[in-house]
Motif scaffolding. Structure first.
Motif, PDB file in Angstrom:
ATOM      1  N   ASP A  25      46.228  -6.926 -14.504  1.00 29.06           N
ATOM      2  CA  ASP A  25      45.083  -6.064 -14.746  1.00 29.06           C
ATOM      3  C   ASP A  25      45.174  -4.947 -13.720  1.00 29.06           C
ATOM      4  O   ASP A  25      45.801  -5.089 -12.695  1.00 29.06           O
ATOM      5  CB  ASP A  25      43.778  -6.841 -14.571  1.00 29.06           C
ATOM      6  CG  ASP A  25      42.589  -6.125 -15.181  1.00 29.06           C
ATOM      7  OD1 ASP A  25      42.804  -5.057 -15.767  1.00 29.06           O
ATOM      8  OD2 ASP A  25      41.472  -6.644 -15.054  1.00 29.06           O
ATOM      9  N   SER A  26      44.564  -3.831 -13.997  1.00 31.07           N
ATOM     10  CA  SER A  26      44.566  -2.754 -13.019  1.00 31.07           C
ATOM     11  C   SER A  26      43.368  -2.915 -12.107  1.00 31.07           C
ATOM     12  O   SER A  26      42.569  -3.818 -12.257  1.00 31.07           O
ATOM     13  CB  SER A  26      44.526  -1.394 -13.740  1.00 31.07           C
ATOM     14  OG  SER A  26      43.352  -1.306 -14.498  1.00 31.07           O
ATOM     15  N   ARG A  29      37.426  -1.137 -12.485  1.00 29.80           N
ATOM     16  CA  ARG A  29      36.844   0.178 -12.783  1.00 29.80           C
ATOM     17  C   ARG A  29      35.446  -0.025 -13.342  1.00 29.80           C
ATOM     18  O   ARG A  29      35.144  -1.047 -13.937  1.00 29.80           O
ATOM     19  CB  ARG A  29      37.703   0.931 -13.807  1.00 29.80           C
ATOM     20  CG  ARG A  29      39.121   1.208 -13.315  1.00 29.80           C
ATOM     21  CD  ARG A  29      39.965   1.781 -14.458  1.00 29.80           C
ATOM     22  NE  ARG A  29      41.360   1.934 -14.075  1.00 29.80           N
ATOM     23  CZ  ARG A  29      41.876   3.029 -13.573  1.00 29.80           C
ATOM     24  NH1 ARG A  29      41.112   4.071 -13.355  1.00 29.80           N
ATOM     25  NH2 ARG A  29      43.151   3.097 -13.261  1.00 29.80           N
ATOM     26  N   ARG A  34      37.118  -4.558 -20.097  1.00 31.36           N
ATOM     27  CA  ARG A  34      38.263  -4.513 -20.979  1.00 31.36           C
ATOM     28  C   ARG A  34      38.129  -5.514 -22.128  1.00 31.36           C
ATOM     29  O   ARG A  34      37.559  -6.575 -21.965  1.00 31.36           O
ATOM     30  CB  ARG A  34      39.528  -4.891 -20.215  1.00 31.36           C
ATOM     31  CG  ARG A  34      40.106  -3.822 -19.353  1.00 31.36           C
ATOM     32  CD  ARG A  34      41.484  -4.283 -18.940  1.00 31.36           C
ATOM     33  NE  ARG A  34      42.098  -3.357 -18.013  1.00 31.36           N
ATOM     34  CZ  ARG A  34      43.383  -3.402 -17.704  1.00 31.36           C
ATOM     35  NH1 ARG A  34      44.149  -4.323 -18.218  1.00 31.36           N
ATOM     36  NH2 ARG A  34      43.895  -2.539 -16.854  1.00 31.36           N
ATOM     37  N   THR A  38      42.711  -6.056 -26.806  1.00 34.24           N
ATOM     38  CA  THR A  38      43.351  -4.759 -26.646  1.00 34.24           C
ATOM     39  C   THR A  38      44.351  -4.776 -25.490  1.00 34.24           C
ATOM     40  O   THR A  38      45.465  -4.241 -25.594  1.00 34.24           O
ATOM     41  CB  THR A  38      42.291  -3.665 -26.394  1.00 34.24           C
ATOM     42  OG1 THR A  38      41.392  -3.628 -27.502  1.00 34.24           O
ATOM     43  CG2 THR A  38      42.941  -2.300 -26.246  1.00 34.24           C
ATOM     44  N   THR A  39      43.961  -5.402 -24.386  1.00 47.15           N
ATOM     45  CA  THR A  39      44.865  -5.511 -23.244  1.00 47.15           C
ATOM     46  C   THR A  39      46.143  -6.233 -23.643  1.00 47.15           C
ATOM     47  O   THR A  39      47.255  -5.784 -23.317  1.00 47.15           O
ATOM     48  CB  THR A  39      44.187  -6.274 -22.082  1.00 47.15           C
ATOM     49  OG1 THR A  39      43.020  -5.572 -21.678  1.00 47.15           O
ATOM     50  CG2 THR A  39      45.136  -6.407 -20.898  1.00 47.15           C
ATOM     51  N   THR A  73      43.083   5.235 -23.375  1.00 46.66           N
ATOM     52  CA  THR A  73      42.755   3.879 -22.910  1.00 46.66           C
ATOM     53  C   THR A  73      43.827   3.352 -21.970  1.00 46.66           C
ATOM     54  O   THR A  73      43.529   2.767 -20.923  1.00 46.66           O
ATOM     55  CB  THR A  73      42.609   2.925 -24.114  1.00 46.66           C
ATOM     56  OG1 THR A  73      41.503   3.354 -24.912  1.00 46.66           O
ATOM     57  CG2 THR A  73      42.373   1.499 -23.656  1.00 46.66           C
ATOM     58  N   ILE A  74      45.077   3.567 -22.322  1.00 45.08           N
ATOM     59  CA  ILE A  74      46.175   3.084 -21.479  1.00 45.08           C
ATOM     60  C   ILE A  74      46.154   3.773 -20.126  1.00 45.08           C
ATOM     61  O   ILE A  74      46.268   3.124 -19.073  1.00 45.08           O
ATOM     62  CB  ILE A  74      47.530   3.296 -22.178  1.00 45.08           C
ATOM     63  CG1 ILE A  74      47.577   2.474 -23.479  1.00 45.08           C
ATOM     64  CG2 ILE A  74      48.682   2.902 -21.249  1.00 45.08           C
ATOM     65  CD1 ILE A  74      48.808   2.720 -24.330  1.00 45.08           C
ATOM     66  N   LYS A  76      43.657   5.020 -18.666  1.00 46.09           N
ATOM     67  CA  LYS A  76      42.455   4.601 -17.949  1.00 46.09           C
ATOM     68  C   LYS A  76      42.669   3.270 -17.237  1.00 46.09           C
ATOM     69  O   LYS A  76      42.133   3.030 -16.156  1.00 46.09           O
ATOM     70  CB  LYS A  76      41.285   4.487 -18.938  1.00 46.09           C
ATOM     71  CG  LYS A  76      39.980   4.011 -18.321  1.00 46.09           C
ATOM     72  CD  LYS A  76      38.904   3.907 -19.378  1.00 46.09           C
ATOM     73  CE  LYS A  76      37.592   3.369 -18.793  1.00 46.09           C
ATOM     74  NZ  LYS A  76      36.549   3.210 -19.830  1.00 46.09           N
ATOM     75  N   TRP A  77      43.480   2.404 -17.850  1.00 51.70           N
ATOM     76  CA  TRP A  77      43.642   1.048 -17.327  1.00 51.70           C
ATOM     77  C   TRP A  77      44.854   0.871 -16.423  1.00 51.70           C
ATOM     78  O   TRP A  77      44.922  -0.100 -15.685  1.00 51.70           O
ATOM     79  CB  TRP A  77      43.732   0.064 -18.494  1.00 51.70           C
ATOM     80  CG  TRP A  77      42.424  -0.112 -19.221  1.00 51.70           C
ATOM     81  CD1 TRP A  77      41.200   0.359 -18.846  1.00 51.70           C
ATOM     82  CD2 TRP A  77      42.227  -0.806 -20.459  1.00 51.70           C
ATOM     83  NE1 TRP A  77      40.248  -0.001 -19.757  1.00 51.70           N
ATOM     84  CE2 TRP A  77      40.837  -0.720 -20.770  1.00 51.70           C
ATOM     85  CE3 TRP A  77      43.061  -1.481 -21.334  1.00 51.70           C
ATOM     86  CZ2 TRP A  77      40.300  -1.291 -21.912  1.00 51.70           C
ATOM     87  CZ3 TRP A  77      42.526  -2.060 -22.475  1.00 51.70           C
ATOM     88  CH2 TRP A  77      41.153  -1.966 -22.760  1.00 51.70           C
ATOM     89  N   TRP A  78      45.826   1.760 -16.491  1.00 52.78           N
ATOM     90  CA  TRP A  78      47.007   1.632 -15.626  1.00 52.78           C
ATOM     91  C   TRP A  78      47.253   2.929 -14.865  1.00 52.78           C
ATOM     92  O   TRP A  78      47.213   4.015 -15.451  1.00 52.78           O
ATOM     93  CB  TRP A  78      48.243   1.269 -16.455  1.00 52.78           C
ATOM     94  CG  TRP A  78      48.291  -0.184 -16.779  1.00 52.78           C
ATOM     95  CD1 TRP A  78      48.802  -1.189 -16.002  1.00 52.78           C
ATOM     96  CD2 TRP A  78      47.774  -0.823 -17.964  1.00 52.78           C
ATOM     97  NE1 TRP A  78      48.639  -2.414 -16.625  1.00 52.78           N
ATOM     98  CE2 TRP A  78      48.012  -2.217 -17.832  1.00 52.78           C
ATOM     99  CE3 TRP A  78      47.144  -0.351 -19.113  1.00 52.78           C
ATOM    100  CZ2 TRP A  78      47.634  -3.123 -18.807  1.00 52.78           C
ATOM    101  CZ3 TRP A  78      46.766  -1.261 -20.077  1.00 52.78           C
ATOM    102  CH2 TRP A  78      47.016  -2.643 -19.919  1.00 52.78           C
ATOM    103  N   ASP A  87      53.341  -4.920 -15.359  1.00 50.00           N
ATOM    104  CA  ASP A  87      52.286  -5.815 -15.835  1.00 50.00           C
ATOM    105  C   ASP A  87      52.649  -6.437 -17.183  1.00 50.00           C
ATOM    106  O   ASP A  87      52.290  -7.578 -17.469  1.00 50.00           O
ATOM    107  CB  ASP A  87      50.964  -5.059 -15.932  1.00 50.00           C
ATOM    108  CG  ASP A  87      50.360  -4.765 -14.566  1.00 50.00           C
ATOM    109  OD1 ASP A  87      50.948  -5.193 -13.549  1.00 50.00           O
ATOM    110  OD2 ASP A  87      49.312  -4.100 -14.508  1.00 50.00           O
TER     111      ASP A  87
END
Length: 217
Positions: A25-26, A29, A34, A38-39, A73-74, A76-78, A87
């Motif tokens: 996980d990043s 945030r 999340r 989707t993850t 989304t990507i 935002k998370w990484w 990951d």
């Protein structure tokens, strides 16, 4: 160097998944949490693309198309593409090569099983993807520090604690520092794999664990 038990201490960037596996996980945030689905779709797509085409062409655009998830989304998370690739590898490793749980045999037995599973995994797609991800990190950032921070450290710490537990209860007779003993096992396996010095088999890995740890059992 890769590697791979004991109870894993949580660290920023990793959440413990059900069943004892760890998932990437990043950094935390704010905002909506999340979606696990989707993850997983993103991580599984990234790994599948790396396995099929290599990490160099596994771009954020390609992962977004393959997973049906927006690039926004990507991003935002990484924090970076390299972090996503690591990951994705971690996500796959948690399923294919889980850390041995406490209580599943003696510390030495758990170390043997894990080293043997790692040796077997190196012979297939897993080994090629791992080496490619490490190479990509070095070429992009100048070191493998990111791979260590996001993948190896957690797994190394858990197995070092397994070895230390065996030393404390007397079932492992080796007197060296647990960290050095871990490195002697997994450093040897990775070295032989990278340079093709000799076939790496589960049997060889188990023998190596016994040679290094000198277990009673």
């Amino acid at each position: 160097m890769p590697g791979e038990g004991g109870v894993c201490a949580r660290r920023p960037g990793v959440v413990t998944a059900k069943g004892g596996g760890e998932e990437a996980d990043s950094a935390p945030r704010r905002g909506r949490p999340r979606s696990i689905e989707t993850t997983n779709a993103i991580l599984e797509s990234a790994y599948a693309l790396m396995a099929a085409t290599g990490p160099t062409v596994t771009t954020i655009d390609a992962v977004a198309r393959h997973s049906n998830v927006s690039k926004m989304t990507i991003y935002k998370w990484w924090p970076s593409r390299e972090a996503l690739l690591i990951d994705a590898f971690l996500h796959h490793a948690a399923q294919m090569l889980p850390l041995p749980p406490v209580g599943a045999g003696s510390p030495a037995a758990r170390a043997r099983r894990h080293a043997a599973a790692y040796a077997e995994a190196l012979q297939g797609e897993f080994g090629k993807v791992q080496l490619a991800v490490i190479s990509e990190c070095i070429s992009r950032t100048g070191s493998a520090e990111l791979f260590y921070a996001r993948y190896l450290q957690l797994r190394r710490d858990a197995l070092v604690e397994t070895i230390a537990a065996g030393q404390r209860d007397g079932s492992i007779l080796a007197e060296g520092q647990p960290e050095d003993l871990y490195d002697a096992i997994y450093g040897s396996l990775f070295y032989r794999y990278v340079f093709g010095i000799a076939p790496i088999t589960p049997s060889y890995a188990r023998t190596l664990v016994d040679l290094v740890l000198r277990p009673k059992d």
